[in-house]
Design a protein around this motif. Sequence first.
Motif, PDB file in Angstrom:
ATOM      1  N   ILE A  74       0.912  -1.411  -0.040  1.00  0.00           N
ATOM      2  CA  ILE A  74       0.306   0.164   0.286  1.00  0.00           C
ATOM      3  C   ILE A  74       0.935   1.220  -0.067  1.00  0.00           C
ATOM      4  O   ILE A  74       0.810   2.042  -1.060  1.00  0.00           O
ATOM      5  CB  ILE A  74      -1.132   0.353   1.199  1.00  0.00           C
ATOM      6  N   MET A  77       2.344   1.784  -3.386  1.00  0.00           N
ATOM      7  CA  MET A  77       1.013   1.939  -4.557  1.00  0.00           C
ATOM      8  C   MET A  77       1.439   3.816  -3.786  1.00  0.00           C
ATOM      9  O   MET A  77       1.207   4.568  -5.158  1.00  0.00           O
ATOM     10  CB  MET A  77      -0.127   1.578  -4.357  1.00  0.00           C
ATOM     11  N   GLU A  78       1.198   3.723  -3.100  1.00  0.00           N
ATOM     12  CA  GLU A  78       0.580   5.601  -2.377  1.00  0.00           C
ATOM     13  C   GLU A  78       2.060   6.419  -3.118  1.00  0.00           C
ATOM     14  O   GLU A  78       2.032   7.233  -3.415  1.00  0.00           O
ATOM     15  CB  GLU A  78       0.949   6.028  -1.073  1.00  0.00           C
ATOM     16  N   ILE A  82      -1.264   6.942  -6.203  1.00  0.00           N
ATOM     17  CA  ILE A  82      -2.674   5.529  -6.155  1.00  0.00           C
ATOM     18  C   ILE A  82      -2.958   6.180  -4.570  1.00  0.00           C
ATOM     19  O   ILE A  82      -2.157   6.049  -3.704  1.00  0.00           O
ATOM     20  CB  ILE A  82      -2.477   4.800  -6.340  1.00  0.00           C
ATOM     21  N   ARG A  84      -4.890   6.139  -0.672  1.00  0.00           N
ATOM     22  CA  ARG A  84      -4.801   5.140  -0.268  1.00  0.00           C
ATOM     23  C   ARG A  84      -6.340   3.543  -0.695  1.00  0.00           C
ATOM     24  O   ARG A  84      -5.972   2.932  -0.375  1.00  0.00           O
ATOM     25  CB  ARG A  84      -4.786   5.816   1.032  1.00  0.00           C
ATOM     26  N   GLU A  86      -7.850   3.282  -3.428  1.00  0.00           N
ATOM     27  CA  GLU A  86      -7.484   2.631  -4.586  1.00  0.00           C
ATOM     28  C   GLU A  86      -6.332   1.459  -3.805  1.00  0.00           C
ATOM     29  O   GLU A  86      -6.435   0.409  -4.398  1.00  0.00           O
ATOM     30  CB  GLU A  86      -7.005   3.652  -5.239  1.00  0.00           C
ATOM     31  N   ALA A  87      -5.192   2.335  -3.323  1.00  0.00           N
ATOM     32  CA  ALA A  87      -3.807   1.017  -3.115  1.00  0.00           C
ATOM     33  C   ALA A  87      -4.806  -0.201  -1.933  1.00  0.00           C
ATOM     34  O   ALA A  87      -4.318  -1.061  -2.448  1.00  0.00           O
ATOM     35  CB  ALA A  87      -3.094   2.140  -2.080  1.00  0.00           C
ATOM     36  N   TYR A  90      -6.466  -2.162  -4.397  1.00  0.00           N
ATOM     37  CA  TYR A  90      -5.507  -3.026  -5.097  1.00  0.00           C
ATOM     38  C   TYR A  90      -4.518  -4.289  -4.640  1.00  0.00           C
ATOM     39  O   TYR A  90      -4.202  -5.574  -5.365  1.00  0.00           O
ATOM     40  CB  TYR A  90      -4.521  -2.301  -6.003  1.00  0.00           C
ATOM     41  N   GLU A  91      -4.471  -4.165  -3.416  1.00  0.00           N
ATOM     42  CA  GLU A  91      -3.557  -4.689  -2.243  1.00  0.00           C
ATOM     43  C   GLU A  91      -4.670  -6.103  -2.072  1.00  0.00           C
ATOM     44  O   GLU A  91      -4.103  -7.194  -2.746  1.00  0.00           O
ATOM     45  CB  GLU A  91      -3.263  -4.481  -0.737  1.00  0.00           C
TER      46      GLU A  91
END
Length: 144
Positions: A74, A77-78, A82, A84, A86-87, A90-91
Amino acid sequence: MTIKLVRNEEEASEVIVELQNQGYLAENIYALAHDKERTAAIVEGSDANHVGVAEQGIIRTVANLFRSRGEELIAKMESLGISRPEAEHYEQLLDNGDILIVTWPGAIEQEDYNPELERDRDRAPLEPVVNPLLFAGTDPNRFQ
């Protein structure tokens, strides 16, 4: 930013080649998988990058040493832009075995993005902080 979700390493390689053919620079294509060895295999087998110190900064990179793999992903991604929520979404998908391919947009690659600025920020020397009250009566040039 382009985000692609794929099921396996073969699809990941195909997407990476497709993105390069569209004009994305190889150093701005990132691969993320829940398993670190899987991420390394994708990066080694293609021209993709892993999210490292240059993208995250030294503080976030060190903090990742103490996070769970999910929280580390996460944070990575941030650092790529991206959000939080959305991350976190996706996680969960990465947890199920999917692979995430993320790119920087072309405008940033060619004009605005300067990775040296971020690297320099992380390497900036810190000035020592000296409380002058602790050394009252000593030579003021002592710390220069």
